[in-house]
Design a protein around this motif. Sequence first.
Motif, short mmCIF file in Angstrom:
data_model
loop_
_atom_site.label_atom_id
_atom_site.label_comp_id
_atom_site.label_asym_id
_atom_site.label_seq_id
_atom_site.Cartn_x
_atom_site.Cartn_y
_atom_site.Cartn_z
N GLU A 30 7.12 6.21 2.23
CA GLU A 30 7.93 5.34 3.08
C GLU A 30 9.40 5.76 3.11
N GLY A 31 9.78 6.80 2.31
CA GLY A 31 11.16 7.29 2.32
C GLY A 31 12.05 6.66 1.25
N MET A 32 11.47 5.95 0.29
CA MET A 32 12.28 5.38 -0.80
C MET A 32 12.24 6.32 -2.02
N PRO A 33 13.14 6.12 -3.00
CA PRO A 33 13.10 7.00 -4.18
C PRO A 33 11.72 7.02 -4.82
N ALA A 34 11.25 8.21 -5.19
CA ALA A 34 9.91 8.36 -5.79
C ALA A 34 9.86 7.62 -7.13
N PRO A 35 8.65 7.25 -7.58
CA PRO A 35 8.54 6.43 -8.81
C PRO A 35 9.14 7.10 -10.04
N CYS A 36 10.11 6.39 -10.63
CA CYS A 36 10.70 6.79 -11.91
C CYS A 36 10.54 5.58 -12.81
N ARG A 37 10.08 5.81 -14.04
CA ARG A 37 9.79 4.70 -14.94
C ARG A 37 10.70 4.76 -16.16
N GLY A 38 11.24 3.60 -16.52
CA GLY A 38 12.07 3.50 -17.72
C GLY A 38 11.34 2.70 -18.77
N ILE A 39 11.53 3.08 -20.05
CA ILE A 39 11.00 2.28 -21.16
C ILE A 39 12.20 1.68 -21.88
N MET A 81 -12.02 8.06 -10.74
CA MET A 81 -11.17 7.23 -9.87
C MET A 81 -11.03 8.02 -8.56
N ARG A 82 -11.96 7.75 -7.64
CA ARG A 82 -12.10 8.63 -6.48
C ARG A 82 -11.25 8.18 -5.29
N PHE A 83 -10.42 7.12 -5.46
CA PHE A 83 -9.57 6.68 -4.35
C PHE A 83 -8.30 7.54 -4.30
N GLN A 84 -7.43 7.22 -3.34
CA GLN A 84 -6.14 7.94 -3.24
C GLN A 84 -5.31 7.71 -4.51
N SER A 85 -4.39 8.65 -4.77
CA SER A 85 -3.51 8.49 -5.92
C SER A 85 -2.12 9.01 -5.57
N LEU A 86 -1.29 9.26 -6.61
CA LEU A 86 0.14 9.48 -6.38
C LEU A 86 0.43 10.52 -5.28
N ARG A 87 -0.30 11.63 -5.28
CA ARG A 87 -0.03 12.68 -4.30
C ARG A 87 -0.07 12.12 -2.87
N ASP A 88 -0.91 11.16 -2.63
CA ASP A 88 -1.03 10.55 -1.29
C ASP A 88 0.07 9.52 -1.04
N PHE A 89 0.77 9.11 -2.13
CA PHE A 89 1.78 8.06 -1.98
C PHE A 89 3.19 8.65 -1.83
N LEU A 90 3.31 9.98 -2.05
CA LEU A 90 4.63 10.62 -1.95
C LEU A 90 4.81 11.21 -0.56
N HIS A 91 6.08 11.45 -0.21
CA HIS A 91 6.41 12.04 1.09
C HIS A 91 5.80 13.44 1.17
N PRO A 92 5.16 13.80 2.28
CA PRO A 92 4.45 15.09 2.34
C PRO A 92 5.39 16.30 2.21
N HIS A 93 6.69 16.14 2.58
CA HIS A 93 7.60 17.29 2.53
C HIS A 93 8.68 17.15 1.47
N ASN A 94 8.77 15.98 0.83
CA ASN A 94 9.83 15.78 -0.16
C ASN A 94 9.32 14.90 -1.30
N PRO A 95 8.89 15.53 -2.41
CA PRO A 95 8.31 14.76 -3.52
C PRO A 95 9.31 13.84 -4.23
N GLU A 96 10.60 13.90 -3.81
CA GLU A 96 11.57 12.97 -4.42
C GLU A 96 11.56 11.62 -3.71
#
Length: 335
Positions: free
Chosen positions: A319-328, A300-315
């Motif tokens: 775009e500046g919204m809360p980083a992905p958190c998943r609930g089951i 899977m050679r396209f962009q992935s999560l690292r490219d979708f998170l804020h470069p200086h704040n992984p939280e």
Amino acid sequence: MRVKPANGYNMLDYSDLYRSLQGTPLQPWLDTLPDRVRGVFCDAPHGDLQRWLSVLRGLPDIRPSRIDLSAAAVSAGASGDSDAATRQSVEDLLRQLHPWRKGPYRIMDIPIDAEWRSDWKWERLQDWIRPLDDRLVLDVGCGNGYHCWRSAGAGARLTIGIDPSLLCAIQFHAVKHFMGNRAVHLLPLGIEDMPRGLGAFDTLFSMGVLYHRRSPLDHLLELHGCLRNGGELVLETLVIEGSAGQVLVPEGRYAKMRNVWFIPSCATLLSWLTRCGFRNRRVIDLTFTSPDEQRSTDWMRFQSLRDFLHPHNPELTIEGMPAPCRGIFLAEKAD
Ligand SMILES: C[S@@+](CC[C@H](N)C(=O)[O-])C[C@H]1O[C@@H](n2cnc3c(N)ncnc32)[C@H](O)[C@@H]1O
């Protein structure tokens, strides 16, 4: 898997599945299912369909010496089952189905390192859900079917995945080609193609789908309609921190995704479940997605999560919204 012509197009043959539905609680589905599936292949076929089907046709017939549906990497066959040249041709064909987003798989000992470690999600839920022995399972938005195979490995009598992505269906059939005759199927359909009020499945997975739906309560009602009374819903989705009533509706993209509509707090989603006719609903896991779980790989050679998170704040997302958190969430269809 067989490929046969229909109305000038090639299509995958689902007749084994249709036969297996006869005499089960799923039989009423046969009134509409074959026409729906034919429509996918014949009404407006995907531009890459013929190329993908030629990949499937090229896969050699090899009898796998072992199958493992319970390991992290869903596996069929071993390197000794064929010569090196055949194995290389299998790998070349499977690579033509790029991007592989869900996995991992190991086919003829060829490791398919997909974008997602889908096995981690399974590990989080497997000890909490009702045992799958002898159950009829539907996996809504199943991707290429990784969790369908794991359900079969956990004892399900029949597992059906639905996903409107045709590439996902083709990847599934490529894997199934090496699996022998198993009660695991994937249909290239969306939840909106399911007959209303089928009321037949014992366990229903909807994982990673709710936030893609513009009307999340309608999605919950559609899931409710597919389950038998007392059946179990396993729902996984993005959530935010917050109290009952709170929900994030991104005004633009979320983590670069254009199609994210509703990200509720856990309390909000629990109340939606009650409103939609579920009881005994509870949260069994909350996990922030990490760049170890979702990442670019050779498959899977396209962009992935690292490219979708804020470069200086992984939280934060980029775009500046809360980083992905998943609930089951687990819940039962109230009688
Ligand atoms: C984030 S993936 C999740 C895949 C898998 N369930 C998992 O948890 O790893 C979401 C999947 O939902 C599928 N999807 C999107 N709209 C859908 C719909 N209306 N009905 C069923 N599946 C849908 C997409 O094609 C995609 O494969």
